[in-house]
Enzyme design. Structure first.
Site, PDB file in Angstrom:
ATOM      1  N   ASP A   8       0.848  -1.188   0.000  1.00 33.81           N
ATOM      2  CA  ASP A   8       0.000   0.000   0.000  1.00 33.81           C
ATOM      3  C   ASP A   8       0.888   1.243   0.000  1.00 33.81           C
ATOM      4  OD1 ASP A   8      -2.394   1.569   0.312  1.00 33.81           O
ATOM      5  OD2 ASP A   8      -1.966   1.715   2.454  1.00 33.81           O
ATOM      6  N   ASP A  10      -0.277   4.915   1.127  1.00 32.22           N
ATOM      7  CA  ASP A  10      -0.524   5.880   2.199  1.00 32.22           C
ATOM      8  C   ASP A  10      -0.296   5.285   3.580  1.00 32.22           C
ATOM      9  OD1 ASP A  10      -1.303   7.438   0.049  1.00 32.22           O
ATOM     10  OD2 ASP A  10      -3.412   6.946   0.287  1.00 32.22           O
ATOM     11  N   ASP A 118      -1.732  -0.664   6.062  1.00 31.52           N
ATOM     12  CA  ASP A 118      -1.952  -0.175   7.418  1.00 31.52           C
ATOM     13  C   ASP A 118      -3.418  -0.266   7.842  1.00 31.52           C
ATOM     14  OD1 ASP A 118      -2.461   1.940   5.482  1.00 31.52           O
ATOM     15  OD2 ASP A 118      -2.718   3.275   7.205  1.00 31.52           O
TER      16      ASP A 118
END
Length: 152
Positions: A8, A10, A118
């Site tokens: 990922d 961000d 996250d």
């Protein structure tokens, strides 16, 4: 054959709060709790500590793709994410992330062995491979992720 590893953007390889910090107070106030809708915000972000080096090292052992979600109401985010990858990893064919950016709101549709993310949203909770939950006690930073993935 290398295992497939999705990463990922961000708050995993990209430090999202660093972009917020660069906004002026008026914009921050207007977009509070919706910072991802600020045009151009994704171009302002810095890399997470050790992220660039870690991704390059992992590419020696894994077939790596960036698997990110771009805000539906912020079209600039789509191009900003490509530009960010090119800025930090290069634009040429020798780049470890050359043509390896996937933008999707349904991450579970991608087949692979690992996903470093996250959050559990946007299909992460339904991903068939192993979710490496970045920012948790088990995987608080890139060093812990590297230790885990290079020991398998």
């Amino acid at each position: 054959m290398k295992k497939i590893l999705y990463i990922d953007m961000d708050n995993v390889i990209v430090d999202f709060p660093s972009g917020i910090a660069k906004l002026d107070e008026k914009i921050r106030s207007k977009f509070e709790k919706h910072y991802d809708e600020v045009e151009g915000i994704f171009s302002l972000m810095d890399p997470m500590p050790n992220a660039i080096e870690s991704v390059k090292k992992l590419a020696e052992y894994y077939d790596i793709y960036v698997l990110s979600t771009a805000p539906w109401n912020n079209p600039s985010a789509w191009i900003d994410k490509i530009n960010w990858i090119q800025k930090y990893f290069g634009k040429d064919r020798d780049s470890v992330l050359y043509k390896r950016l996937i933008l999707s709101h349904h991450k579970n549709l991608n087949q692979g062995d690992f996903l470093i993310d996250d959050r559990t949203r946007n299909g992460v909770d339904k991903f068939k491979g192993e979710h490496i939950h970045f920012g948790t006690d088990q995987f608080p930073d890139w060093q812990s992720v590297m230790d885990y993935l290079l020991d398998i």
